[in-house]
Scaffold this motif. Structure first.
Motif, PDB file in Angstrom:
ATOM      1  N   GLY A 300       0.339  -7.185   4.453  1.00 22.17           N
ATOM      2  CA  GLY A 300       1.465  -7.973   3.977  1.00 22.17           C
ATOM      3  C   GLY A 300       2.078  -7.447   2.705  1.00 22.17           C
ATOM      4  O   GLY A 300       3.093  -7.971   2.219  1.00 22.17           O
ATOM      5  N   GLY A 301       1.489  -6.387   2.154  1.00 28.87           N
ATOM      6  CA  GLY A 301       1.956  -5.859   0.873  1.00 28.87           C
ATOM      7  C   GLY A 301       3.325  -5.214   0.919  1.00 28.87           C
ATOM      8  O   GLY A 301       3.934  -4.977  -0.132  1.00 28.87           O
ATOM      9  N   TYR A 369       1.682  -2.218   4.538  1.00 26.73           N
ATOM     10  CA  TYR A 369       1.105  -2.263   3.185  1.00 26.73           C
ATOM     11  C   TYR A 369       0.835  -0.841   2.716  1.00 26.73           C
ATOM     12  O   TYR A 369       0.834   0.093   3.513  1.00 26.73           O
ATOM     13  N   GLY A 370       0.622  -0.692   1.392  1.00 26.68           N
ATOM     14  CA  GLY A 370       0.330   0.638   0.862  1.00 26.68           C
ATOM     15  C   GLY A 370       0.960   0.864  -0.502  1.00 26.68           C
ATOM     16  O   GLY A 370       0.609   0.188  -1.471  1.00 26.68           O
ATOM     17  N   TYR A 371       1.950   1.770  -0.588  1.00 25.13           N
ATOM     18  CA  TYR A 371       2.502   2.172  -1.875  1.00 25.13           C
ATOM     19  C   TYR A 371       3.937   2.650  -1.701  1.00 25.13           C
ATOM     20  O   TYR A 371       4.432   2.853  -0.585  1.00 25.13           O
ATOM     21  N   LEU A 372       4.621   2.844  -2.840  1.00 25.44           N
ATOM     22  CA  LEU A 372       5.951   3.448  -2.841  1.00 25.44           C
ATOM     23  C   LEU A 372       5.868   4.793  -3.557  1.00 25.44           C
ATOM     24  O   LEU A 372       4.965   5.021  -4.373  1.00 25.44           O
ATOM     25  N   GLU A 373       6.809   5.673  -3.247  1.00 28.16           N
ATOM     26  CA  GLU A 373       6.875   6.984  -3.890  1.00 28.16           C
ATOM     27  C   GLU A 373       8.181   7.102  -4.666  1.00 28.16           C
ATOM     28  O   GLU A 373       9.261   7.120  -4.079  1.00 28.16           O
ATOM     29  N   ASP A 374       8.073   7.148  -5.992  1.00 27.46           N
ATOM     30  CA  ASP A 374       9.240   7.389  -6.840  1.00 27.46           C
ATOM     31  C   ASP A 374       9.398   8.900  -6.972  1.00 27.46           C
ATOM     32  O   ASP A 374       8.578   9.574  -7.606  1.00 27.46           O
ATOM     33  N   ARG A 375      10.465   9.443  -6.381  1.00 24.19           N
ATOM     34  CA  ARG A 375      10.658  10.886  -6.305  1.00 24.19           C
ATOM     35  C   ARG A 375      11.469  11.438  -7.489  1.00 24.19           C
ATOM     36  O   ARG A 375      11.780  12.629  -7.538  1.00 24.19           O
TER      37      ARG A 375
END
Length: 405
Positions: A300-301, A369-375
């Protein structure tokens, strides 16, 4: 490699000389040039002395710090009598700040405060240490390039959310003359295409150095996750993390130190310039920041990740000022909207796209769910500045246009 006629060679030489001048003259301090080649020292002689037994009551502690440029690392070593088990076992030290752009000659002593300890992969045979330090002025206030002190405060404020970071550090191998390692002199290699994750004598430039760095990072105790050749020849990447809090940035700085030291032995320079070659169709170099909280990493993240992306979209200009040591001007050369980058001027996001400011990886969208990548962060960014502003915006809900770094 393309073959040129005499007229074309002359024109190309003029272009390259102009390009090389720009390479050397930019602010990025790792762009140094040796006018003459430096004769390598005989490692057999060196090893004869390094193999001498080290007294059990004498260990070496190499103190490492960020100098006044905010990019370059400095180091010096002292003898200590016993192995430090915790950071408090190490004493503060000083150095000449007038020689590192951190003080005036009339008041030149700058304090070194130990903040993290790692195993030393260079001076083997005993429990020698690498010691990462913060820098403090004569009043024991953080120096201008000590961004760790404020970053640690933000991490403590957001500790209940357990922010974690993974850094994808890209870098370029250079010869001492400032031209990329393995590239033909006064010419370019074949076009980009076969080099990314490439294998082979004409696709992979400098693998020995890369693999030595990987093993040394593991020995030092770093959370190094992986490594690969990048799109531009002689450009590589490694990943640190995921690691929680300020420790992620600590480890990235130490991994950079280890990389510089190993490259030194090969007679190669390491460049973190975000756009090392501007003439031609060549990729730049970034330090993508992967970010997550404990809640984002649970089922759900994804909704929380989308909320974080929305917060980031409203502070694009503020973040860009934190994402390279020149307040954004370095990154303008890299974030052109080409070569797997988004535009410097506009914020964008999407799933699986590498042409956006912030990417949600495909597997994250699938799992929910997991993470984001700021490029957006540049290869020469200060990870303390990057992680600090990410936490302030996403976890602490800061919305002002002011920035304190």
């Amino acid at each position: 490699m393309k073959i040129f006629g005499s007229t074309q060679r002359l024109l190309l030489k003029n272009v390259l000389e102009s390009c090389r001048f720009n390479l050397i003259s930019r602010r990025t301090v790792v762009k140094l040039q040796c006018t003459t080649d430096i004769r390598p020292l005989d490692k057999l002689i060196t090893n004869k002395y390094l193999s001498l037994p080290q007294p059990s009551d004498k260990l070496l502690a190499t103190y490492i710090w960020i100098d006044g440029t905010g990019e370059q690392l400095r180091a010096k070593t002292q003898t200590i009598s016993e192995e430090p088990r915790k950071i408090e076992d190490l004493s503060w030290w000083t150095f000449d700040g007038s020689s590192t752009e951190q003080a005036k000659g009339a008041n030149s002593d700058i304090y070194l405060k130990p903040v993290a300890i790692f195993k030393d992969p260079f001076m083997l045979g005993a429990e020698n240490k690498l010691v990462l330090c913060e820098t403090y002025d004569s009043d024991k206030k953080p120096t201008k390039t000590n961004l760790r002190a404020e970053c640690e405060k933000s991490m403590k404020s957001a500790a209940d959310q357990k922010p974690a970071f993974g850094f994808e550090q890209e870098y370029t191998l250079l010869d001492r003359d400032g031209w990329p390692f393995g590239w033909p002199k006064n010419a370019f290699p074949a076009a980009q295409g076969p080099y990314y994750c490439g294998v082979g004598a004409c696709q992979s430039y400098g693998r020995d150095l890369v693999e030595a760095h990987y093993r040394a990072c593991l020995y030092a105790g770093l959370d190094i996750f992986g490594s690969n050749a990048e799109v531009m020849p002689s450009q590589w990447e490694y990943q640190i993390g995921p690691t929680r809090g300020v420790a992620a940035s600590d480890q990235l700085w130490i991994s950079r130190f280890i990389l510089h030291r190993i490259a030194e032995e090969y007679g190669i320079q390491i460049s973190f310039d975000p756009k090392p070659i501007e003439t031609g169709d060549w990729n730049g170099a970034g330090c993508h920041a992967n970010f997550s909280t404990e809640a984002m990493g649970k089922p759900g993240g994804l909704e929380l990740i989308k909320e974080a992306v929305e917060k980031l979209s409203h502070r694009h200009e503020v973040h860009m000022k934190h994402y390279d040591p020149c307040g954004g001007s370095d990154n303008k050369r890299r974030l052109t909207g080409k070569h797997e980058t988004a535009s410097y001027e506009e914020f964008s996001s999407d799933i699986a796209s590498r042409a956006v400011s912030v990417r949600i990886p495909r597997q994250v969208a699938e799992k929910q769910y997991g993470y984001l990548e700021d490029r957006r962060p540049s290869a020469n960014c200060d990870p303390y500045a990057v992680s600090n502003i990410l936490v302030k915006t996403i976890c602490l809900n800061e919305t002002t246009e002011e920035h304190s770094n």
